[in-house]
Write a protein that holds these residues in place. Structure first.
Motif, PDB file in Angstrom:
ATOM      1  N   VAL A 175      -0.105   4.763  21.783  1.00  0.00           N
ATOM      2  CA  VAL A 175       0.956   3.962  22.397  1.00  0.00           C
ATOM      3  C   VAL A 175       0.600   2.492  22.207  1.00  0.00           C
ATOM      4  O   VAL A 175      -0.524   2.084  22.494  1.00  0.00           O
ATOM      5  CB  VAL A 175       1.109   4.269  23.903  1.00  0.00           C
ATOM      6  CG1 VAL A 175       2.165   3.345  24.528  1.00  0.00           C
ATOM      7  CG2 VAL A 175       1.481   5.731  24.121  1.00  0.00           C
ATOM      8  N   LYS A 176       1.567   1.732  21.699  1.00  0.00           N
ATOM      9  CA  LYS A 176       1.362   0.287  21.546  1.00  0.00           C
ATOM     10  C   LYS A 176       2.500  -0.447  22.237  1.00  0.00           C
ATOM     11  O   LYS A 176       3.649  -0.017  22.174  1.00  0.00           O
ATOM     12  CB  LYS A 176       1.310  -0.110  20.068  1.00  0.00           C
ATOM     13  CG  LYS A 176      -0.028   0.160  19.412  1.00  0.00           C
ATOM     14  CD  LYS A 176      -0.095  -0.505  18.047  1.00  0.00           C
ATOM     15  CE  LYS A 176      -1.501  -0.378  17.452  1.00  0.00           C
ATOM     16  NZ  LYS A 176      -1.587  -1.004  16.104  1.00  0.00           N
ATOM     17  N   LYS A 177       2.131  -1.553  22.881  1.00  0.00           N
ATOM     18  CA  LYS A 177       3.147  -2.364  23.561  1.00  0.00           C
ATOM     19  C   LYS A 177       3.198  -3.742  22.934  1.00  0.00           C
ATOM     20  O   LYS A 177       2.166  -4.368  22.640  1.00  0.00           O
ATOM     21  CB  LYS A 177       2.838  -2.460  25.049  1.00  0.00           C
ATOM     22  CG  LYS A 177       2.994  -1.147  25.786  1.00  0.00           C
ATOM     23  CD  LYS A 177       2.909  -1.316  27.291  1.00  0.00           C
ATOM     24  CE  LYS A 177       3.183   0.005  27.995  1.00  0.00           C
ATOM     25  NZ  LYS A 177       3.193  -0.120  29.464  1.00  0.00           N
ATOM     26  N   LEU A 178       4.418  -4.211  22.747  1.00  0.00           N
ATOM     27  CA  LEU A 178       4.667  -5.541  22.204  1.00  0.00           C
ATOM     28  C   LEU A 178       5.712  -6.165  23.113  1.00  0.00           C
ATOM     29  O   LEU A 178       6.903  -5.977  22.942  1.00  0.00           O
ATOM     30  CB  LEU A 178       5.183  -5.441  20.766  1.00  0.00           C
ATOM     31  CG  LEU A 178       5.419  -6.728  19.998  1.00  0.00           C
ATOM     32  CD1 LEU A 178       4.104  -7.450  19.778  1.00  0.00           C
ATOM     33  CD2 LEU A 178       6.089  -6.428  18.655  1.00  0.00           C
ATOM     34  N   LYS A 179       5.217  -6.868  24.146  1.00  0.00           N
ATOM     35  CA  LYS A 179       6.093  -7.465  25.166  1.00  0.00           C
ATOM     36  C   LYS A 179       6.969  -6.369  25.782  1.00  0.00           C
ATOM     37  O   LYS A 179       6.458  -5.479  26.444  1.00  0.00           O
ATOM     38  CB  LYS A 179       6.929  -8.594  24.568  1.00  0.00           C
ATOM     39  CG  LYS A 179       6.072  -9.761  24.058  1.00  0.00           C
ATOM     40  CD  LYS A 179       6.915 -10.908  23.544  1.00  0.00           C
ATOM     41  CE  LYS A 179       6.022 -12.039  23.061  1.00  0.00           C
ATOM     42  NZ  LYS A 179       6.802 -13.189  22.497  1.00  0.00           N
ATOM     43  N   PHE A 198       5.912   1.410  21.722  1.00  0.00           N
ATOM     44  CA  PHE A 198       5.963   2.309  20.584  1.00  0.00           C
ATOM     45  C   PHE A 198       4.999   3.463  20.832  1.00  0.00           C
ATOM     46  O   PHE A 198       3.890   3.259  21.292  1.00  0.00           O
ATOM     47  CB  PHE A 198       5.545   1.582  19.302  1.00  0.00           C
ATOM     48  CG  PHE A 198       6.343   0.354  19.009  1.00  0.00           C
ATOM     49  CD1 PHE A 198       5.991  -0.864  19.573  1.00  0.00           C
ATOM     50  CD2 PHE A 198       7.431   0.406  18.155  1.00  0.00           C
ATOM     51  CE1 PHE A 198       6.724  -2.011  19.307  1.00  0.00           C
ATOM     52  CE2 PHE A 198       8.163  -0.736  17.869  1.00  0.00           C
ATOM     53  CZ  PHE A 198       7.815  -1.943  18.448  1.00  0.00           C
ATOM     54  N   GLN A 199       5.443   4.677  20.498  1.00  0.00           N
ATOM     55  CA  GLN A 199       4.572   5.838  20.639  1.00  0.00           C
ATOM     56  C   GLN A 199       4.597   6.663  19.370  1.00  0.00           C
ATOM     57  O   GLN A 199       5.653   6.886  18.782  1.00  0.00           O
ATOM     58  CB  GLN A 199       4.994   6.700  21.831  1.00  0.00           C
ATOM     59  CG  GLN A 199       4.064   7.864  22.097  1.00  0.00           C
ATOM     60  CD  GLN A 199       4.247   8.471  23.469  1.00  0.00           C
ATOM     61  OE1 GLN A 199       5.159   8.100  24.200  1.00  0.00           O
ATOM     62  NE2 GLN A 199       3.367   9.385  23.832  1.00  0.00           N
ATOM     63  N   PHE A 200       3.432   7.117  18.955  1.00  0.00           N
ATOM     64  CA  PHE A 200       3.289   7.994  17.799  1.00  0.00           C
ATOM     65  C   PHE A 200       3.052   9.396  18.328  1.00  0.00           C
ATOM     66  O   PHE A 200       2.215   9.592  19.212  1.00  0.00           O
ATOM     67  CB  PHE A 200       2.105   7.538  16.952  1.00  0.00           C
ATOM     68  CG  PHE A 200       2.094   7.995  15.515  1.00  0.00           C
ATOM     69  CD1 PHE A 200       0.965   7.829  14.748  1.00  0.00           C
ATOM     70  CD2 PHE A 200       3.214   8.564  14.922  1.00  0.00           C
ATOM     71  CE1 PHE A 200       0.934   8.220  13.405  1.00  0.00           C
ATOM     72  CE2 PHE A 200       3.199   8.960  13.593  1.00  0.00           C
ATOM     73  CZ  PHE A 200       2.052   8.782  12.835  1.00  0.00           C
ATOM     74  N   GLY A 201       3.769  10.383  17.817  1.00  0.00           N
ATOM     75  CA  GLY A 201       3.613  11.743  18.297  1.00  0.00           C
ATOM     76  C   GLY A 201       2.225  12.301  18.038  1.00  0.00           C
ATOM     77  O   GLY A 201       1.535  11.865  17.121  1.00  0.00           O
ATOM     78  N   ASP A 202       1.829  13.266  18.860  1.00  0.00           N
ATOM     79  CA  ASP A 202       0.493  13.844  18.742  1.00  0.00           C
ATOM     80  C   ASP A 202       0.239  14.400  17.344  1.00  0.00           C
ATOM     81  O   ASP A 202      -0.871  14.305  16.813  1.00  0.00           O
ATOM     82  CB  ASP A 202       0.310  14.965  19.771  1.00  0.00           C
ATOM     83  CG  ASP A 202       0.242  14.440  21.191  1.00  0.00           C
ATOM     84  OD1 ASP A 202       0.454  15.216  22.127  1.00  0.00           O
ATOM     85  OD2 ASP A 202      -0.018  13.225  21.349  1.00  0.00           O
ATOM     86  N   ALA A 203       1.270  14.983  16.733  1.00  0.00           N
ATOM     87  CA  ALA A 203       1.122  15.593  15.417  1.00  0.00           C
ATOM     88  C   ALA A 203       1.384  14.611  14.279  1.00  0.00           C
ATOM     89  O   ALA A 203       1.364  14.993  13.105  1.00  0.00           O
ATOM     90  CB  ALA A 203       2.072  16.789  15.285  1.00  0.00           C
ATOM     91  N   ARG A 204       1.623  13.372  14.599  1.00  0.00           N
ATOM     92  CA  ARG A 204       1.892  12.302  13.626  1.00  0.00           C
ATOM     93  C   ARG A 204       3.108  12.608  12.757  1.00  0.00           C
ATOM     94  O   ARG A 204       3.155  12.295  11.568  1.00  0.00           O
ATOM     95  CB  ARG A 204       0.664  11.997  12.765  1.00  0.00           C
ATOM     96  CG  ARG A 204      -0.581  11.678  13.552  1.00  0.00           C
ATOM     97  CD  ARG A 204      -1.520  10.719  12.848  1.00  0.00           C
ATOM     98  NE  ARG A 204      -1.754  11.058  11.474  1.00  0.00           N
ATOM     99  CZ  ARG A 204      -2.644  11.927  11.037  1.00  0.00           C
ATOM    100  NH1 ARG A 204      -3.396  12.585  11.903  1.00  0.00           N
ATOM    101  NH2 ARG A 204      -2.809  12.149   9.750  1.00  0.00           N
ATOM    102  N   LYS A 205       4.115  13.236  13.373  1.00  0.00           N
ATOM    103  CA  LYS A 205       5.360  13.515  12.654  1.00  0.00           C
ATOM    104  C   LYS A 205       6.542  12.745  13.232  1.00  0.00           C
ATOM    105  O   LYS A 205       7.610  12.726  12.619  1.00  0.00           O
ATOM    106  CB  LYS A 205       5.695  15.008  12.737  1.00  0.00           C
ATOM    107  CG  LYS A 205       4.723  15.927  12.038  1.00  0.00           C
ATOM    108  CD  LYS A 205       5.187  17.369  12.169  1.00  0.00           C
ATOM    109  CE  LYS A 205       4.253  18.331  11.465  1.00  0.00           C
ATOM    110  NZ  LYS A 205       4.733  19.735  11.600  1.00  0.00           N
ATOM    111  N   ASP A 206       6.382  12.162  14.410  1.00  0.00           N
ATOM    112  CA  ASP A 206       7.514  11.516  15.040  1.00  0.00           C
ATOM    113  C   ASP A 206       7.052  10.315  15.856  1.00  0.00           C
ATOM    114  O   ASP A 206       5.864  10.159  16.156  1.00  0.00           O
ATOM    115  CB  ASP A 206       8.267  12.504  15.936  1.00  0.00           C
ATOM    116  CG  ASP A 206       7.347  13.165  16.944  1.00  0.00           C
ATOM    117  OD1 ASP A 206       6.893  14.284  16.660  1.00  0.00           O
ATOM    118  OD2 ASP A 206       7.067  12.550  17.980  1.00  0.00           O
ATOM    119  N   SER A 207       8.011   9.473  16.200  1.00  0.00           N
ATOM    120  CA  SER A 207       7.692   8.270  16.941  1.00  0.00           C
ATOM    121  C   SER A 207       8.900   7.845  17.762  1.00  0.00           C
ATOM    122  O   SER A 207      10.037   8.257  17.475  1.00  0.00           O
ATOM    123  CB  SER A 207       7.296   7.150  15.984  1.00  0.00           C
ATOM    124  OG  SER A 207       6.964   5.966  16.677  1.00  0.00           O
TER     125      SER A 207
END
Lengths: 113, 110
Positions: free
Chosen positions: B55-59, B63-72
């Protein structure tokens, strides 16, 4: 900004004529890309280059050719333009690592009548 | 052929509302990027996510990347008119090429 310019910014041409689009970068990035953007399709890769004189095809390469004789310049040529090649063309560059950023130029709007 | 789908395709909301847009694929990517594109300009990178579950925050943007790296997903809190634009996700195919989704066109009305 990665200092990417594209020329021309707008072009109208007729079916069957050759067209060359130019991308110029000042960042000495190794990789350069040409994409086209059409409604509902996002950005689709046409060709890319991983070094001077080293190029490879992308997803939609038919009808397009590229050349890279210098690090800073990447040319996209439509040998005989067709109406289906009406699109907005974007050039991008990156340094090439797998988590790398792509820096995009401002785009060229091409209309083929 | 790897594909990225984005939903919704269009979104029109009032200033101050929250929203979430999604990027989905059946393929695994080494990383995923989110770009914002304004009319007449090229896309500009917002964030890169690399690790599954990241999970990344920009103000006001999360943004979140799925555990399986297939979705966001991209969540915007208290949207502002300046957030208006086309949001594109792009999957990095292990350094070989980037695959772009078709985008979500967001309009934030004052």
């Amino acid at each position: 900004d990665a200092g990417i310019t594209q020329s021309p910014r707008h072009k109208v041409t007729e079916t069957g004529t050759p067209v060359t689009l130019r991308c110029h970068q000042t960042e000495n990035h190794r990789y350069m890309y040409w994409y086209r953007q059409d409604p509902g399709h996002g950005l689709r890769l046409i060709h890319y280059s991983y070094g001077v004189k080293d190029t490879d095809k992308g997803e939609v390469s038919d009808g397009y050719s590229v050349s890279r004789s210098k690090t800073e310049d990447f040319l996209l040529t439509l040998e005989s333009a067709t109406s289906s090649q009406t699109s907005v063309y974007f050039c991008a560059t990156s340094t090439g690592t797998d988590t790398d950023t792509q820096y995009f130029g401002p785009g060229t709007r091409l209309t083929v009548l | 052929t790897q594909l990225l789908e984005q939903s919704p395709q269009f979104l029109s909301i009032q200033e101050g509302e929250n929203l979430t847009v999604y990027c989905n694929s059946s393929s695994v990517f080494s990383s995923l990027q989110w770009y914002r594109q304004e009319p007449g300009e090229g896309p500009v990178l917002l964030v890169t996510v690399v690790t599954g579950g990241e999970v990344k925050k920009l103000k006001r943007l999360t943004f979140q990347f799925g555990d399986a790296r297939k979705d966001s997903s991209l969540h915007i809190t208290a949207a502002q008119p300046g957030d208006t634009g086309l949001y594109l996700c792009a999957g990095d195919n292990y350094g070989q090429n980037f695959v772009f989704g078709p985008g979500t066109r967001l309009s934030v009305l004052p």
